[in-house]
Design a protein around this motif. Sequence first.
Motif, PDB file in Angstrom:
ATOM      1  N   THR A  41     -23.720 -22.059 -57.450  1.00 16.85           N
ATOM      2  CA  THR A  41     -22.305 -23.189 -57.640  1.00 16.85           C
ATOM      3  C   THR A  41     -21.217 -22.396 -58.150  1.00 16.85           C
ATOM      4  O   THR A  41     -20.419 -23.018 -57.229  1.00 16.85           O
ATOM      5  CB  THR A  41     -23.313 -24.139 -59.115  1.00 16.85           C
ATOM      6  N   GLY A  42     -21.040 -21.597 -58.692  1.00 13.56           N
ATOM      7  CA  GLY A  42     -19.566 -21.729 -59.531  1.00 13.56           C
ATOM      8  C   GLY A  42     -19.347 -20.106 -57.944  1.00 13.56           C
ATOM      9  O   GLY A  42     -18.052 -20.236 -57.703  1.00 13.56           O
ATOM     10  N   LEU A  43     -20.072 -19.106 -57.248  1.00 16.04           N
ATOM     11  CA  LEU A  43     -19.569 -19.045 -56.141  1.00 16.04           C
ATOM     12  C   LEU A  43     -19.046 -20.202 -54.921  1.00 16.04           C
ATOM     13  O   LEU A  43     -18.476 -19.964 -54.498  1.00 16.04           O
ATOM     14  CB  LEU A  43     -20.406 -18.105 -55.527  1.00 16.04           C
ATOM     15  N   THR A  44     -19.587 -20.884 -54.756  1.00 15.31           N
ATOM     16  CA  THR A  44     -19.638 -22.208 -53.300  1.00 15.31           C
ATOM     17  C   THR A  44     -18.216 -22.612 -53.760  1.00 15.31           C
ATOM     18  O   THR A  44     -17.386 -22.834 -52.963  1.00 15.31           O
ATOM     19  CB  THR A  44     -20.739 -22.879 -53.577  1.00 15.31           C
ATOM     20  N   VAL A  45     -17.936 -23.250 -55.321  1.00 11.33           N
ATOM     21  CA  VAL A  45     -16.579 -23.700 -55.932  1.00 11.33           C
ATOM     22  C   VAL A  45     -15.360 -22.857 -55.528  1.00 11.33           C
ATOM     23  O   VAL A  45     -14.284 -23.037 -54.451  1.00 11.33           O
ATOM     24  CB  VAL A  45     -16.868 -24.295 -57.323  1.00 11.33           C
ATOM     25  N   LEU A  46     -15.656 -21.674 -56.280  1.00 17.78           N
ATOM     26  CA  LEU A  46     -14.706 -20.555 -55.867  1.00 17.78           C
ATOM     27  C   LEU A  46     -15.135 -20.613 -54.434  1.00 17.78           C
ATOM     28  O   LEU A  46     -13.312 -19.835 -53.783  1.00 17.78           O
ATOM     29  CB  LEU A  46     -15.146 -19.090 -55.997  1.00 17.78           C
ATOM     30  N   ALA A  47     -15.542 -20.342 -53.156  1.00 16.07           N
ATOM     31  CA  ALA A  47     -15.439 -19.896 -51.519  1.00 16.07           C
ATOM     32  C   ALA A  47     -14.754 -21.514 -51.131  1.00 16.07           C
ATOM     33  O   ALA A  47     -14.101 -21.061 -50.692  1.00 16.07           O
ATOM     34  CB  ALA A  47     -16.900 -20.560 -50.872  1.00 16.07           C
ATOM     35  N   CYS A  48     -14.784 -22.997 -51.929  1.00 12.48           N
ATOM     36  CA  CYS A  48     -14.552 -23.513 -51.487  1.00 12.48           C
ATOM     37  C   CYS A  48     -13.050 -23.716 -51.778  1.00 12.48           C
ATOM     38  O   CYS A  48     -12.151 -24.185 -51.156  1.00 12.48           O
ATOM     39  CB  CYS A  48     -14.787 -24.882 -51.784  1.00 12.48           C
ATOM     40  N   CYS A  49     -12.986 -23.460 -53.107  1.00 13.35           N
ATOM     41  CA  CYS A  49     -11.358 -23.184 -53.406  1.00 13.35           C
ATOM     42  C   CYS A  49     -10.208 -22.095 -52.506  1.00 13.35           C
ATOM     43  O   CYS A  49      -9.337 -22.411 -52.103  1.00 13.35           O
ATOM     44  CB  CYS A  49     -10.841 -22.990 -54.475  1.00 13.35           C
ATOM     45  N   GLY A  50     -11.205 -21.275 -52.558  1.00 12.92           N
ATOM     46  CA  GLY A  50      -9.966 -19.471 -51.566  1.00 12.92           C
ATOM     47  C   GLY A  50     -10.090 -20.775 -50.179  1.00 12.92           C
ATOM     48  O   GLY A  50      -9.075 -20.428 -49.419  1.00 12.92           O
ATOM     49  N   TRP A  51     -10.377 -21.412 -49.480  1.00  8.98           N
ATOM     50  CA  TRP A  51     -10.061 -21.980 -48.476  1.00  8.98           C
ATOM     51  C   TRP A  51      -9.736 -22.773 -48.091  1.00  8.98           C
ATOM     52  O   TRP A  51      -8.830 -23.039 -47.370  1.00  8.98           O
ATOM     53  CB  TRP A  51     -12.238 -22.538 -47.508  1.00  8.98           C
ATOM     54  N   LEU A  52      -9.074 -23.445 -49.137  1.00 10.17           N
ATOM     55  CA  LEU A  52      -8.683 -25.135 -49.496  1.00 10.17           C
ATOM     56  C   LEU A  52      -7.093 -23.812 -49.703  1.00 10.17           C
ATOM     57  O   LEU A  52      -5.820 -24.501 -48.882  1.00 10.17           O
ATOM     58  CB  LEU A  52      -8.594 -25.773 -50.843  1.00 10.17           C
TER      59      LEU A  52
END
Length: 68
Positions: free
Chosen positions: A43-54
């Motif tokens: 979940t943390g990695l997914t949130v970080l990936a989404c923030c990085g994409w944004l």
Amino acid sequence: MFAFVFPPAGAVLGHIARRQIRTSGEDGDQLATWGLILGYVFTGLTVLACCGWLALVALGNTGDGGRY
């Protein structure tokens, strides 16, 4: 298994499994704990990936309307 497919579900199901194991005395506490750990990590990695994409989208938007 849900920790890899949909990480938040893995964390929720891990909590449910631990409660059930605690009340019934069944085996599987270690598997439930790993489900929790993997659920939260992914979940943390997914949130970080989404923030990085944004961040990449925001930085890539130069505001020129796509003209060179």
